[in-house]
Design a protein around this motif. Structure first.
Motif, short mmCIF file in Angstrom:
data_model
loop_
_atom_site.label_atom_id
_atom_site.label_comp_id
_atom_site.label_asym_id
_atom_site.label_seq_id
_atom_site.Cartn_x
_atom_site.Cartn_y
_atom_site.Cartn_z
N ARG A 115 55.87 18.67 80.27
CA ARG A 115 57.02 17.80 80.01
C ARG A 115 56.54 16.38 79.73
O ARG A 115 57.00 15.73 78.78
N GLU A 143 56.41 13.69 76.43
CA GLU A 143 57.10 12.42 76.71
C GLU A 143 58.60 12.63 76.91
O GLU A 143 59.43 11.88 76.39
N LEU A 144 58.93 13.67 77.68
CA LEU A 144 60.31 13.97 78.02
C LEU A 144 60.58 13.63 79.47
O LEU A 144 59.73 13.87 80.33
N SER A 145 61.74 13.11 79.74
CA SER A 145 62.15 12.88 81.12
C SER A 145 62.79 14.17 81.66
O SER A 145 63.09 15.10 80.89
N ASP A 188 65.77 14.34 82.72
CA ASP A 188 67.10 14.37 82.09
C ASP A 188 67.05 14.89 80.65
O ASP A 188 67.95 15.60 80.22
N ASP A 189 65.99 14.54 79.91
CA ASP A 189 65.83 15.06 78.55
C ASP A 189 65.77 16.59 78.55
O ASP A 189 66.39 17.24 77.72
N VAL A 190 65.00 17.14 79.48
CA VAL A 190 64.85 18.60 79.56
C VAL A 190 66.17 19.24 79.97
O VAL A 190 66.59 20.24 79.39
N GLN A 193 69.16 18.10 79.46
CA GLN A 193 70.07 18.02 78.31
C GLN A 193 69.71 19.03 77.23
O GLN A 193 70.59 19.64 76.63
N ALA A 194 68.41 19.21 76.99
CA ALA A 194 67.97 20.20 76.00
C ALA A 194 68.33 21.61 76.45
O ALA A 194 68.73 22.44 75.62
#
Length: 87
Positions: free
Chosen positions: A16, A20-22, A24-26, A28-29
Motif C-alpha cells: 500500500r 503511495e495509498l493511504s 482511506d484510499d484503499v 474507498q477503492a
C-alpha cells in the motif's frame, strides 16, 4: 473458523505504501471498485496482524493493490497460530 493460510499484514501495508495509498484510499477503492465496505480500522488491524481478512476481502485487497495473493502470504513459520478471520 481458522484459515488454512495466513496473510502477512506487514506485506499488505508495504505494498500500500509502495503505491503511495493511504488506508482511506484503499477503503474507498474497495467500496468503489470491489463493492466491499470495510471500516478503516479493520484494514489497520489486518495490517498490524491483529485480524485476518476473509477470502473475499483478501481477493479484493489483492486486486486493489494490483498484486497476486502469494505476495501477501505469511511465511509458514509465522503461520503456526490461527487467527480468527474477519469480514
Amino acid at each position: 473458523m481458522a484459515q488454512l493460510t495466513k496473510v502477512d499484514g506487514r506485506k499488505l501495508r508495504q505494498r500500500r505504501e509502495e503505491l503511495e495509498l493511504s488506508v482511506d484510499d484503499v477503503v474507498q477503492a474497495l467500496a468503489k471498485r470491489e463493492k466491499r465496505s470495510i471500516h478503516p480500522d479493520h484494514l489497520r488491524n489486518i495490517e498490524l496482524g491483529h485480524k485476518q481478512p476473509g477470502v473475499k476481502l483478501f481477493g479484493a485487497l489483492c486486486r486493489v493493490l494490483s498484486s497476486n495473493r502469494e505476495a501477501f502470504l505469511a511465511d509458514p513459520a509465522d503461520a503456526e497460530q490461527p487467527v480468527k478471520a474477519g469480514r
